[in-house]
Motif scaffolding. Structure first.
Motif, PDB file in Angstrom:
ATOM      1  N   THR A  44       8.211  85.136  23.543  1.00 51.28           N
ATOM      2  CA  THR A  44       6.793  85.358  23.843  1.00 51.28           C
ATOM      3  C   THR A  44       6.070  84.028  23.998  1.00 51.28           C
ATOM      4  O   THR A  44       5.269  83.845  24.923  1.00 51.28           O
ATOM      5  N   VAL A  45       6.347  83.077  23.120  1.00 49.07           N
ATOM      6  CA  VAL A  45       5.749  81.745  23.236  1.00 49.07           C
ATOM      7  C   VAL A  45       6.163  81.098  24.549  1.00 49.07           C
ATOM      8  O   VAL A  45       5.342  80.535  25.280  1.00 49.07           O
ATOM      9  N   LEU A  46       7.455  81.187  24.869  1.00 48.08           N
ATOM     10  CA  LEU A  46       7.969  80.577  26.091  1.00 48.08           C
ATOM     11  C   LEU A  46       7.285  81.172  27.323  1.00 48.08           C
ATOM     12  O   LEU A  46       6.896  80.448  28.241  1.00 48.08           O
ATOM     13  N   ARG A  47       7.122  82.486  27.337  1.00 50.45           N
ATOM     14  CA  ARG A  47       6.508  83.155  28.486  1.00 50.45           C
ATOM     15  C   ARG A  47       5.025  82.789  28.622  1.00 50.45           C
ATOM     16  O   ARG A  47       4.495  82.720  29.733  1.00 50.45           O
ATOM     17  N   MET A  48       4.358  82.529  27.512  1.00 47.94           N
ATOM     18  CA  MET A  48       2.957  82.096  27.591  1.00 47.94           C
ATOM     19  C   MET A  48       2.849  80.661  28.095  1.00 47.94           C
ATOM     20  O   MET A  48       1.929  80.329  28.836  1.00 47.94           O
ATOM     21  N   ILE A  49       3.803  79.814  27.706  1.00 47.06           N
ATOM     22  CA  ILE A  49       3.825  78.440  28.237  1.00 47.06           C
ATOM     23  C   ILE A  49       4.066  78.476  29.744  1.00 47.06           C
ATOM     24  O   ILE A  49       3.460  77.710  30.504  1.00 47.06           O
ATOM     25  N   ALA A  50       4.940  79.395  30.175  1.00 50.35           N
ATOM     26  CA  ALA A  50       5.261  79.505  31.604  1.00 50.35           C
ATOM     27  C   ALA A  50       4.137  80.149  32.410  1.00 50.35           C
ATOM     28  O   ALA A  50       4.055  79.963  33.631  1.00 50.35           O
ATOM     29  N   GLY A  51       3.298  80.938  31.727  1.00 50.74           N
ATOM     30  CA  GLY A  51       2.218  81.624  32.438  1.00 50.74           C
ATOM     31  C   GLY A  51       2.519  83.063  32.768  1.00 50.74           C
ATOM     32  O   GLY A  51       1.753  83.722  33.475  1.00 50.74           O
ATOM     33  N   PHE A  52       3.641  83.582  32.264  1.00 48.30           N
ATOM     34  CA  PHE A  52       4.002  84.984  32.507  1.00 48.30           C
ATOM     35  C   PHE A  52       3.259  85.940  31.583  1.00 48.30           C
ATOM     36  O   PHE A  52       3.179  87.131  31.855  1.00 48.30           O
ATOM     37  N   PRO A 152       9.601  69.671  37.612  1.00 48.48           N
ATOM     38  CA  PRO A 152       8.619  70.158  36.639  1.00 48.48           C
ATOM     39  C   PRO A 152       8.376  69.150  35.520  1.00 48.48           C
ATOM     40  O   PRO A 152       9.236  68.304  35.244  1.00 48.48           O
ATOM     41  N   GLN A 153       7.219  69.257  34.891  1.00 46.23           N
ATOM     42  CA  GLN A 153       6.940  68.422  33.728  1.00 46.23           C
ATOM     43  C   GLN A 153       7.634  68.959  32.482  1.00 46.23           C
ATOM     44  O   GLN A 153       7.967  68.194  31.569  1.00 46.23           O
ATOM     45  N   VAL A 154       7.829  70.284  32.433  1.00 40.06           N
ATOM     46  CA  VAL A 154       8.486  70.922  31.290  1.00 40.06           C
ATOM     47  C   VAL A 154       9.522  71.910  31.804  1.00 40.06           C
ATOM     48  O   VAL A 154       9.252  72.686  32.725  1.00 40.06           O
ATOM     49  N   LEU A 155      10.721  71.864  31.219  1.00 43.42           N
ATOM     50  CA  LEU A 155      11.787  72.800  31.551  1.00 43.42           C
ATOM     51  C   LEU A 155      11.894  73.821  30.422  1.00 43.42           C
ATOM     52  O   LEU A 155      12.038  73.463  29.255  1.00 43.42           O
ATOM     53  N   LEU A 156      11.821  75.111  30.780  1.00 42.75           N
ATOM     54  CA  LEU A 156      11.899  76.200  29.810  1.00 42.75           C
ATOM     55  C   LEU A 156      13.206  76.952  30.006  1.00 42.75           C
ATOM     56  O   LEU A 156      13.528  77.365  31.120  1.00 42.75           O
ATOM     57  N   LEU A 157      13.954  77.159  28.907  1.00 43.03           N
ATOM     58  CA  LEU A 157      15.265  77.817  28.995  1.00 43.03           C
ATOM     59  C   LEU A 157      15.299  78.986  28.014  1.00 43.03           C
ATOM     60  O   LEU A 157      15.289  78.779  26.795  1.00 43.03           O
TER      61      LEU A 157
END
Length: 355
Positions: A44-52, A152-157
Protein backbone atom coordinates in the motif's frame (compact mmCIF):
# COMPACT_ATOMS: atom_id res chain seq x y z
CA UNK A 1 17.42 17.21 2.08
CA UNK A 2 16.22 13.62 1.60
CA UNK A 3 15.21 12.60 -1.92
CA UNK A 4 11.93 11.05 -0.77
CA UNK A 5 10.06 12.40 2.25
CA UNK A 6 6.99 10.59 3.59
CA UNK A 7 5.11 12.26 6.41
CA UNK A 8 2.15 11.01 8.45
CA UNK A 9 0.96 8.75 5.61
CA UNK A 10 -2.29 6.90 6.35
CA UNK A 11 -4.71 4.91 4.23
CA UNK A 12 -8.27 3.87 5.01
CA UNK A 13 -10.60 1.72 2.93
CA UNK A 14 -14.10 2.31 4.28
CA UNK A 15 -13.84 1.66 8.02
CA UNK A 16 -10.63 -0.36 7.68
CA UNK A 17 -7.37 1.52 8.26
CA UNK A 18 -4.60 -0.41 6.49
CA UNK A 19 -1.79 2.08 7.15
CA UNK A 20 -1.22 4.15 10.29
CA UNK A 21 0.99 7.27 10.30
CA UNK A 22 3.91 6.10 8.17
CA UNK A 23 6.90 8.49 8.42
CA UNK A 24 10.24 8.10 6.67
CA UNK A 25 13.00 9.97 4.86
CA UNK A 26 14.93 8.15 2.14
CA UNK A 27 18.26 9.47 0.95
CA UNK A 28 19.44 9.58 -2.66
CA UNK A 29 20.98 6.26 -3.72
CA UNK A 30 19.61 4.23 -0.79
CA UNK A 31 18.24 0.70 -1.17
CA UNK A 32 15.29 0.42 1.22
CA UNK A 33 13.28 -2.75 1.85
CA UNK A 34 9.75 -2.89 3.24
CA UNK A 35 9.56 -6.21 5.09
CA UNK A 36 6.54 -7.83 6.69
CA UNK A 37 3.82 -10.47 6.38
CA UNK A 38 1.01 -10.33 3.83
CA UNK A 39 -1.49 -7.59 4.61
CA UNK A 40 0.88 -5.49 6.72
CA UNK A 41 0.61 -2.42 4.45
CA UNK A 42 3.98 -2.52 2.67
CA UNK A 43 2.55 -2.70 -0.88
CA UNK A 44 0.00 0.00 0.00
CA UNK A 45 2.85 2.39 0.82
CA UNK A 46 4.60 1.49 -2.44
CA UNK A 47 1.44 2.09 -4.48
CA UNK A 48 0.94 5.51 -2.87
CA UNK A 49 4.54 6.47 -3.67
CA UNK A 50 3.90 5.37 -7.27
CA UNK A 51 0.61 7.27 -7.45
CA UNK A 52 -1.65 4.23 -7.90
CA UNK A 53 -3.35 4.94 -4.55
CA UNK A 54 -4.22 8.27 -2.93
CA UNK A 55 -3.40 8.70 0.78
CA UNK A 56 -6.24 9.35 3.19
CA UNK A 57 -3.84 11.60 5.11
CA UNK A 58 -0.22 12.65 4.83
CA UNK A 59 2.20 13.94 2.21
CA UNK A 60 4.78 12.51 -0.19
CA UNK A 61 7.60 14.73 -1.42
CA UNK A 62 10.04 13.76 -4.17
CA UNK A 63 13.14 15.95 -4.53
CA UNK A 64 11.39 18.65 -2.50
CA UNK A 65 8.25 18.61 -4.65
CA UNK A 66 4.90 17.60 -3.16
CA UNK A 67 3.67 14.73 -5.38
CA UNK A 68 0.91 13.45 -3.09
CA UNK A 69 -1.78 14.15 -5.69
CA UNK A 70 0.37 14.18 -8.83
CA UNK A 71 -0.40 11.64 -11.58
CA UNK A 72 1.85 8.59 -11.80
CA UNK A 73 3.46 9.46 -15.16
CA UNK A 74 4.48 12.87 -13.81
CA UNK A 75 6.31 11.53 -10.73
CA UNK A 76 9.50 10.15 -12.31
CA UNK A 77 9.18 6.76 -10.64
CA UNK A 78 9.68 3.33 -12.18
CA UNK A 79 7.71 0.27 -11.05
CA UNK A 80 8.53 -3.44 -11.29
CA UNK A 81 5.56 -5.69 -10.55
CA UNK A 82 5.41 -9.17 -9.05
CA UNK A 83 3.67 -10.53 -12.17
CA UNK A 84 6.13 -8.86 -14.64
CA UNK A 85 3.16 -7.14 -16.41
CA UNK A 86 4.85 -7.34 -19.81
CA UNK A 87 2.77 -6.88 -22.95
CA UNK A 88 2.56 -10.39 -24.52
CA UNK A 89 2.03 -9.06 -28.05
CA UNK A 90 5.15 -6.86 -27.95
CA UNK A 91 8.77 -7.89 -28.40
CA UNK A 92 11.30 -7.38 -25.63
CA UNK A 93 12.57 -4.22 -27.32
CA UNK A 94 9.06 -2.81 -27.70
CA UNK A 95 8.23 -3.58 -24.06
CA UNK A 96 11.32 -1.74 -22.85
CA UNK A 97 10.66 1.26 -25.08
CA UNK A 98 6.92 1.46 -24.39
CA UNK A 99 7.14 4.08 -21.63
CA UNK A 100 9.38 6.32 -23.71
CA UNK A 101 6.97 6.00 -26.64
CA UNK A 102 4.05 7.08 -24.42
CA UNK A 103 6.09 10.10 -23.33
CA UNK A 104 6.54 11.07 -26.99
CA UNK A 105 10.32 10.62 -27.17
CA UNK A 106 11.94 10.60 -30.65
CA UNK A 107 12.38 7.18 -32.23
CA UNK A 108 16.15 7.54 -32.38
CA UNK A 109 16.26 8.25 -28.62
CA UNK A 110 14.01 5.26 -27.90
CA UNK A 111 16.17 2.87 -29.96
CA UNK A 112 19.36 4.08 -28.30
CA UNK A 113 17.88 3.77 -24.81
CA UNK A 114 16.44 0.31 -25.50
CA UNK A 115 19.84 -0.85 -26.73
CA UNK A 116 21.47 0.57 -23.59
CA UNK A 117 18.94 -1.20 -21.33
CA UNK A 118 19.35 -4.53 -23.12
CA UNK A 119 23.11 -4.32 -22.60
CA UNK A 120 22.53 -3.42 -18.95
CA UNK A 121 20.43 -6.53 -18.28
CA UNK A 122 22.70 -8.67 -20.48
CA UNK A 123 19.96 -9.71 -22.91
CA UNK A 124 20.84 -7.89 -26.17
CA UNK A 125 20.39 -11.12 -28.16
CA UNK A 126 16.74 -11.43 -27.09
CA UNK A 127 15.51 -8.05 -28.35
CA UNK A 128 13.08 -9.54 -30.88
CA UNK A 129 11.68 -12.31 -28.69
CA UNK A 130 8.26 -12.19 -27.08
CA UNK A 131 7.72 -12.60 -23.30
CA UNK A 132 6.18 -16.06 -23.71
CA UNK A 133 9.41 -17.25 -25.33
CA UNK A 134 11.47 -16.38 -22.24
CA UNK A 135 12.07 -17.78 -18.74
CA UNK A 136 10.63 -16.10 -15.65
CA UNK A 137 14.01 -14.68 -14.69
CA UNK A 138 14.52 -13.21 -18.17
CA UNK A 139 11.02 -11.67 -18.13
CA UNK A 140 11.71 -10.01 -14.80
CA UNK A 141 14.96 -8.55 -16.16
CA UNK A 142 12.98 -7.08 -19.06
CA UNK A 143 10.45 -5.63 -16.60
CA UNK A 144 13.35 -4.09 -14.69
CA UNK A 145 14.81 -2.59 -17.88
CA UNK A 146 11.41 -1.13 -18.80
CA UNK A 147 11.11 0.50 -15.36
CA UNK A 148 14.59 2.03 -15.74
CA UNK A 149 14.24 3.13 -19.36
CA UNK A 150 12.82 6.61 -18.61
CA UNK A 151 15.51 7.31 -15.97
CA UNK A 152 13.28 7.48 -12.87
CA UNK A 153 14.38 9.17 -9.68
CA UNK A 154 13.02 6.26 -7.62
CA UNK A 155 12.73 2.58 -8.56
CA UNK A 156 9.89 0.66 -6.88
CA UNK A 157 9.96 -3.16 -6.79
CA UNK A 158 6.84 -4.96 -5.55
CA UNK A 159 7.90 -8.51 -4.57
CA UNK A 160 9.59 -8.93 -7.97
CA UNK A 161 11.14 -12.31 -7.16
CA UNK A 162 8.24 -14.15 -5.51
CA UNK A 163 7.21 -16.01 -8.69
CA UNK A 164 10.70 -17.43 -9.29
CA UNK A 165 12.33 -20.59 -7.94
CA UNK A 166 14.82 -20.33 -5.09
CA UNK A 167 18.06 -20.53 -7.10
CA UNK A 168 16.96 -17.92 -9.65
CA UNK A 169 15.73 -15.65 -6.83
CA UNK A 170 19.16 -15.55 -5.23
CA UNK A 171 20.88 -14.84 -8.55
CA UNK A 172 18.41 -12.15 -9.62
CA UNK A 173 18.37 -10.33 -6.29
CA UNK A 174 22.16 -10.03 -6.52
CA UNK A 175 21.78 -8.70 -10.06
CA UNK A 176 19.21 -6.13 -8.90
CA UNK A 177 21.46 -4.95 -6.07
CA UNK A 178 24.52 -4.70 -8.32
CA UNK A 179 22.52 -2.81 -10.93
CA UNK A 180 21.16 -0.43 -8.30
CA UNK A 181 24.67 0.30 -7.06
CA UNK A 182 25.97 0.77 -10.60
CA UNK A 183 23.24 3.29 -11.46
CA UNK A 184 23.08 4.85 -7.99
CA UNK A 185 19.29 4.89 -8.18
CA UNK A 186 17.16 5.21 -5.06
CA UNK A 187 15.20 1.96 -4.74
CA UNK A 188 12.39 0.59 -2.58
CA UNK A 189 11.97 -3.18 -2.52
CA UNK A 190 8.93 -4.96 -1.04
CA UNK A 191 9.23 -8.52 0.27
CA UNK A 192 8.04 -10.88 2.98
CA UNK A 193 11.31 -12.85 2.74
CA UNK A 194 13.63 -11.95 5.61
CA UNK A 195 16.73 -13.41 3.92
CA UNK A 196 16.12 -11.24 0.86
CA UNK A 197 15.74 -8.15 3.01
CA UNK A 198 18.84 -8.82 5.10
CA UNK A 199 21.06 -9.61 2.11
CA UNK A 200 20.45 -6.59 -0.15
CA UNK A 201 19.23 -3.63 1.92
CA UNK A 202 20.86 -0.48 3.20
CA UNK A 203 17.92 -0.10 5.59
CA UNK A 204 14.90 -2.24 6.37
CA UNK A 205 11.42 -1.07 7.37
CA UNK A 206 9.72 -3.87 9.33
CA UNK A 207 5.94 -3.52 9.19
CA UNK A 208 3.07 -5.27 10.94
CA UNK A 209 -0.68 -4.61 10.82
CA UNK A 210 -0.26 -1.29 9.04
CA UNK A 211 2.36 0.11 11.41
CA UNK A 212 6.12 0.50 11.36
CA UNK A 213 7.69 -1.72 14.01
CA UNK A 214 11.31 -0.71 13.41
CA UNK A 215 13.56 0.97 10.84
CA UNK A 216 17.27 0.15 10.78
CA UNK A 217 20.20 -1.43 8.98
CA UNK A 218 20.11 -5.22 8.49
CA UNK A 219 22.54 -5.58 11.39
CA UNK A 220 20.40 -3.41 13.68
CA UNK A 221 17.18 -5.20 12.75
CA UNK A 222 18.66 -8.66 13.31
CA UNK A 223 20.95 -8.06 16.28
CA UNK A 224 18.96 -5.41 18.14
CA UNK A 225 15.23 -5.91 17.50
CA UNK A 226 13.14 -3.50 19.55
CA UNK A 227 9.86 -5.40 19.61
CA UNK A 228 8.76 -8.98 20.02
CA UNK A 229 7.34 -8.98 16.50
CA UNK A 230 10.62 -7.87 14.88
CA UNK A 231 12.62 -10.34 16.94
CA UNK A 232 10.31 -13.21 16.01
CA UNK A 233 9.78 -12.30 12.35
CA UNK A 234 13.45 -11.77 11.48
CA UNK A 235 15.45 -14.90 12.19
CA UNK A 236 15.01 -17.63 14.80
CA UNK A 237 14.63 -16.46 18.36
CA UNK A 238 14.42 -17.70 21.93
CA UNK A 239 11.92 -15.82 24.08
CA UNK A 240 12.11 -15.76 27.88
CA UNK A 241 10.12 -14.01 30.57
CA UNK A 242 12.10 -12.55 33.46
CA UNK A 243 11.53 -10.36 36.48
CA UNK A 244 13.60 -7.19 36.84
CA UNK A 245 15.15 -7.18 40.33
CA UNK A 246 17.80 -4.46 39.98
CA UNK A 247 17.30 -2.03 37.06
CA UNK A 248 20.51 -0.09 37.73
CA UNK A 249 22.71 -3.14 37.19
CA UNK A 250 20.45 -4.73 34.57
CA UNK A 251 19.75 -7.74 36.79
CA UNK A 252 16.84 -9.99 35.74
CA UNK A 253 15.76 -13.34 37.20
CA UNK A 254 14.54 -16.14 34.91
CA UNK A 255 13.26 -19.32 36.57
CA UNK A 256 15.21 -18.52 39.73
CA UNK A 257 18.45 -17.88 37.81
CA UNK A 258 20.08 -14.47 37.58
CA UNK A 259 20.93 -12.84 34.24
CA UNK A 260 22.32 -9.42 33.41
CA UNK A 261 21.92 -7.10 30.47
CA UNK A 262 24.77 -4.97 29.14
CA UNK A 263 23.05 -1.74 30.19
CA UNK A 264 20.89 -0.32 32.96
CA UNK A 265 17.11 -0.55 32.72
CA UNK A 266 14.54 2.07 33.64
CA UNK A 267 14.05 2.38 37.39
CA UNK A 268 10.30 2.02 36.83
CA UNK A 269 10.93 -1.57 35.61
CA UNK A 270 11.76 -2.79 39.13
CA UNK A 271 9.64 -5.83 39.95
CA UNK A 272 8.13 -6.02 36.47
CA UNK A 273 8.06 -9.03 34.17
CA UNK A 274 9.84 -8.23 30.89
CA UNK A 275 10.12 -10.19 27.67
CA UNK A 276 13.71 -11.19 26.87
CA UNK A 277 15.24 -12.58 23.70
CA UNK A 278 18.45 -14.31 22.68
CA UNK A 279 19.45 -15.74 19.27
CA UNK A 280 20.33 -19.47 19.01
CA UNK A 281 23.71 -18.72 17.46
CA UNK A 282 24.65 -16.48 20.41
CA UNK A 283 24.48 -19.39 22.88
CA UNK A 284 27.26 -21.88 23.61
CA UNK A 285 27.48 -24.98 25.77
CA UNK A 286 29.98 -24.15 28.48
CA UNK A 287 30.69 -24.24 32.18
CA UNK A 288 29.74 -21.08 34.13
CA UNK A 289 32.21 -18.28 33.40
CA UNK A 290 32.72 -14.81 34.80
CA UNK A 291 31.51 -12.00 32.57
CA UNK A 292 28.85 -14.13 30.87
CA UNK A 293 25.27 -15.08 31.51
CA UNK A 294 24.77 -18.74 32.33
CA UNK A 295 21.58 -20.77 32.53
CA UNK A 296 21.28 -24.31 33.85
CA UNK A 297 19.16 -26.28 31.39
CA UNK A 298 18.12 -29.81 30.42
CA UNK A 299 18.50 -31.17 26.88
CA UNK A 300 15.16 -32.10 25.27
CA UNK A 301 16.19 -32.83 21.67
CA UNK A 302 19.26 -32.90 19.39
CA UNK A 303 18.52 -32.37 15.69
CA UNK A 304 21.15 -32.98 12.99
CA UNK A 305 20.64 -30.43 10.17
CA UNK A 306 23.75 -31.05 8.10
CA UNK A 307 26.28 -28.28 8.64
CA UNK A 308 24.50 -27.27 11.85
CA UNK A 309 23.22 -29.22 14.85
CA UNK A 310 20.28 -27.64 16.68
CA UNK A 311 20.00 -28.48 20.37
CA UNK A 312 16.71 -27.82 22.14
CA UNK A 313 16.82 -27.38 25.89
CA UNK A 314 14.41 -26.42 28.65
CA UNK A 315 14.88 -23.79 31.35
CA UNK A 316 11.96 -23.69 33.77
CA UNK A 317 8.91 -22.99 31.53
CA UNK A 318 10.92 -21.85 28.52
CA UNK A 319 12.38 -23.81 25.61
CA UNK A 320 15.78 -22.53 24.45
CA UNK A 321 17.43 -23.66 21.23
CA UNK A 322 21.07 -23.23 20.27
CA UNK A 323 23.01 -23.99 17.11
CA UNK A 324 26.47 -25.55 16.96
CA UNK A 325 28.51 -26.36 13.87
CA UNK A 326 28.63 -30.00 12.88
CA UNK A 327 31.99 -31.36 13.99
CA UNK A 328 32.54 -35.14 13.72
CA UNK A 329 34.92 -34.91 16.69
CA UNK A 330 32.46 -33.04 18.91
CA UNK A 331 30.59 -35.06 21.49
CA UNK A 332 27.02 -33.89 21.53
CA UNK A 333 24.86 -33.95 24.66
CA UNK A 334 22.12 -36.53 25.01
CA UNK A 335 18.43 -36.14 25.79
CA UNK A 336 17.82 -35.55 29.49
CA UNK A 337 21.40 -34.41 30.12
CA UNK A 338 21.90 -31.28 32.25
CA UNK A 339 23.93 -28.57 30.47
CA UNK A 340 25.05 -24.98 31.01
CA UNK A 341 24.04 -22.41 28.40
CA UNK A 342 26.38 -19.41 28.11
CA UNK A 343 25.92 -16.11 26.29
CA UNK A 344 27.22 -12.58 26.63
CA UNK A 345 25.38 -9.77 28.40
CA UNK A 346 25.21 -7.93 25.07
CA UNK A 347 23.26 -10.79 23.49
CA UNK A 348 20.45 -10.66 26.05
CA UNK A 349 17.83 -8.38 24.54
CA UNK A 350 15.09 -6.71 26.57
CA UNK A 351 12.13 -6.08 24.28
CA UNK A 352 9.90 -3.04 24.47
CA UNK A 353 6.86 -3.30 26.67
CA UNK A 354 3.64 -4.18 24.90
CA UNK A 355 5.62 -5.51 21.92
Amino acid sequence: MALLEIENLSKTFGTNTVLHQFDMQIERGEFITFLGPSGCGKTTVLRMIAGFETPTRGTIKLAGRDVTHVRTRQRKVGMVFQSYALFPNMTVADNIGFGLKVLGRPQTEIKARVKEMLELIKLPHLAERYPWQMSGGQQQRVALARALSNKPQVLLLDEPLSALDAKIRVSLREDIRNLQRELGITSIFVTHDQEEALSISDRIVVMNEGRVEQIGTPSEIYNFPRTRFVASFVGTLNLLSGQVVDPASGKIVVGGQELRTSHALNSSDAGKQRMLAVRPEAIVLEAPANGRNTLAATVEEVNFLGAVVRIRTRVDQSVISLDVFNDPNRRLPERGQPVALGFSHENLLVLEEGA
